[in-house]
Scaffold this active site. Structure first.
Site, PDB file in Angstrom:
ATOM      1  N   ASN A 220      14.596  49.395  43.904  1.00 15.22           N
ATOM      2  CA  ASN A 220      13.170  49.169  44.283  1.00 15.22           C
ATOM      3  C   ASN A 220      12.200  47.347  43.777  1.00 15.22           C
ATOM      4  OD1 ASN A 220      10.208  48.375  43.520  1.00 15.22           O
ATOM      5  ND2 ASN A 220      10.102  50.780  42.577  1.00 15.22           N
TER       6      ASN A 220
ATOM      7  N   HIS B  34       4.623  55.682  42.749  1.00 17.48           N
ATOM      8  CA  HIS B  34       4.743  54.546  41.309  1.00 17.48           C
ATOM      9  C   HIS B  34       4.387  54.516  39.937  1.00 17.48           C
ATOM     10  CE1 HIS B  34       6.944  51.464  38.480  1.00 17.48           C
ATOM     11  NE2 HIS B  34       8.078  52.330  39.512  1.00 17.48           N
TER      12      HIS B  34
ATOM     13  N   GLU C  89      10.755  59.517  37.305  1.00 23.56           N
ATOM     14  CA  GLU C  89      10.756  58.496  36.531  1.00 23.56           C
ATOM     15  C   GLU C  89      10.322  58.662  35.332  1.00 23.56           C
ATOM     16  OE1 GLU C  89      12.117  54.863  39.922  1.00 23.56           O
ATOM     17  OE2 GLU C  89      10.247  54.900  38.679  1.00 23.56           O
TER      18      GLU C  89
ATOM     19  N   GLY D   3      11.883  49.606  32.871  1.00 24.46           N
ATOM     20  CA  GLY D   3      12.544  48.664  32.235  1.00 24.46           C
ATOM     21  C   GLY D   3      12.596  48.522  30.467  1.00 24.46           C
TER      22      GLY D   3
ATOM     23  N   SER E 167      15.643  52.466  34.159  1.00 21.18           N
ATOM     24  CA  SER E 167      16.907  51.266  33.206  1.00 21.18           C
ATOM     25  C   SER E 167      17.611  52.611  34.196  1.00 21.18           C
ATOM     26  CB  SER E 167      16.389  51.582  31.471  1.00 21.18           C
ATOM     27  OG  SER E 167      15.356  51.240  31.284  1.00 21.18           O
TER      28      SER E 167
ATOM     29  N   GLY F 185      15.424  46.650  37.963  1.00 16.45           N
ATOM     30  CA  GLY F 185      16.140  45.370  37.444  1.00 16.45           C
ATOM     31  C   GLY F 185      17.265  45.317  38.563  1.00 16.45           C
TER      32      GLY F 185
HETATM   33  P1  13P Z   1      14.037  49.860  35.827  1.00 12.74           P
HETATM   34  O1  13P Z   1      15.355  49.855  36.537  1.00 12.74           O
HETATM   35  O2  13P Z   1      13.992  48.392  36.071  1.00 12.74           O
HETATM   36  O3  13P Z   1      14.087  50.151  34.957  1.00 12.74           O
HETATM   37  O4  13P Z   1      13.191  50.642  37.387  1.00 12.74           O
HETATM   38  C1  13P Z   1      12.568  51.239  37.425  1.00 12.74           C
HETATM   39  C2  13P Z   1      11.864  51.824  38.511  1.00 12.74           C
HETATM   40  O5  13P Z   1      10.964  52.120  37.969  1.00 12.74           O
HETATM   41  C3  13P Z   1      12.090  51.950  39.684  1.00 12.74           C
HETATM   42  O6  13P Z   1      11.443  52.381  40.582  1.00 12.74           O
END
Ligand code: 13P
Length: 231
Positions: A8, A87, A154, A160, A195, A217
């Site tokens: 993403n 999301h 998630e 993040g 993360s 990320g």
């Molecule tokens: P991170 O991997 O940056 O924590 O983001 C996860 C996310 O929201 C994927 O949709």
């Protein structure tokens, strides 16, 4: 394990940056779905003929007077095969409701695009509570769905932040999600997101009931992902 890696990009990478990324991209024979901003979708297709293309959002409406919206038919026409829906960032910042999410999923299914439905509790809570929260999100979003979907677990507090659940917590929730989907007679893959990166992938890869990962990320960096694809 043959994991699915859904990247993403969120609101990152211009079309030019996506082009550069795709020219160097090597999935190492893994299943990698690239969910780029709408403005970059063309560059995925143009620079990597085998890449699996995803989007990050879709309108709940079909074509018409909806300024600034993109409908599922427009995505399908560009070769989009997957689309993230619900999301937590869209639920929070764009005030998306479960009803809208259900409509968006219906539009995607009409165009043979596989929804990647995101679910997850907002704060750390006991399993009894978080599982009820997630079950409710699943039932509302998928109430009219019979075709295969992808569900991404998630936990919002892990996105993040670097604060990841234990493997036991991931397993418990992913097993529970598989059970909910079985009861609804929906074929589904269940991903973990939050993360997941090159520092923790070896540990999280051992979690049972996980078919792959939805990655924020780390997905922006080719070298980090290459490590992860190697397993
Ligand atoms: P991170 O991997 O940056 O924590 O983001 C996860 C996310 O929201 C994927 O949709």
């Amino acid at each position: 394990m043959n994991f699915i890696y859904a990247l993403n990009f969120k609101m990152n990478k211009t079309a030019t940056e996506t082009k550069e990324y795709m020219q160097k991209f090597d999935s190492q024979n893994r299943t990698v779905i690239i969910c780029a901003p709408f403005t970059s979708i063309f560059e995925i297709k143009n620079n990597h003929k085998d890449a699996l293309i995803g989007a990050q959002n879709v309108s709940e409406f079909t074509s018409g007077a909806h300024t600034g919206e993109i409908d599922a038919k427009m995505l399908a026409d560009l070769g989009v095969k997957y689309c993230i829906v619900g999301h937590s960032e869209r639920r929070k910042f764009n005030h998306e409701t479960d009803e809208q999410i259900a409509e968006k999923i219906a539009r995607l299914v009409e165009q043979n695009i596989t929804p990647i439905l995101c679910v997850g509790e907002p704060n750390k809570m006991a399993f009894e509570e978080s599982s009820k929260f997630v079950e409710n999100q699943i039932k509302l979003a998928l109430k009219n769905v019979q075709s295969p979907v992808i569900v991404a677990y998630e936990p919002v507090w892990a996105i993040g932040t670097g604060d990841v659940p234990t493997n036991e917590q991931i397993e418990n929730m992913c097993e529970f999600i598989h059970k909910c989907l079985n009861e609804l007679n929906i074929q589904a893959k269940v991903l973990y997101g939050g993360s997941y990166n090159s520092k923790n992938y070896k540990t999280i890869n051992n979690a049972k009931f996980v078919d792959g990962f939805l990655i924020g990320g780390a997905g922006l960096k080719l070298d980090e992902m290459e490590l992860i694809y190697k397993g």
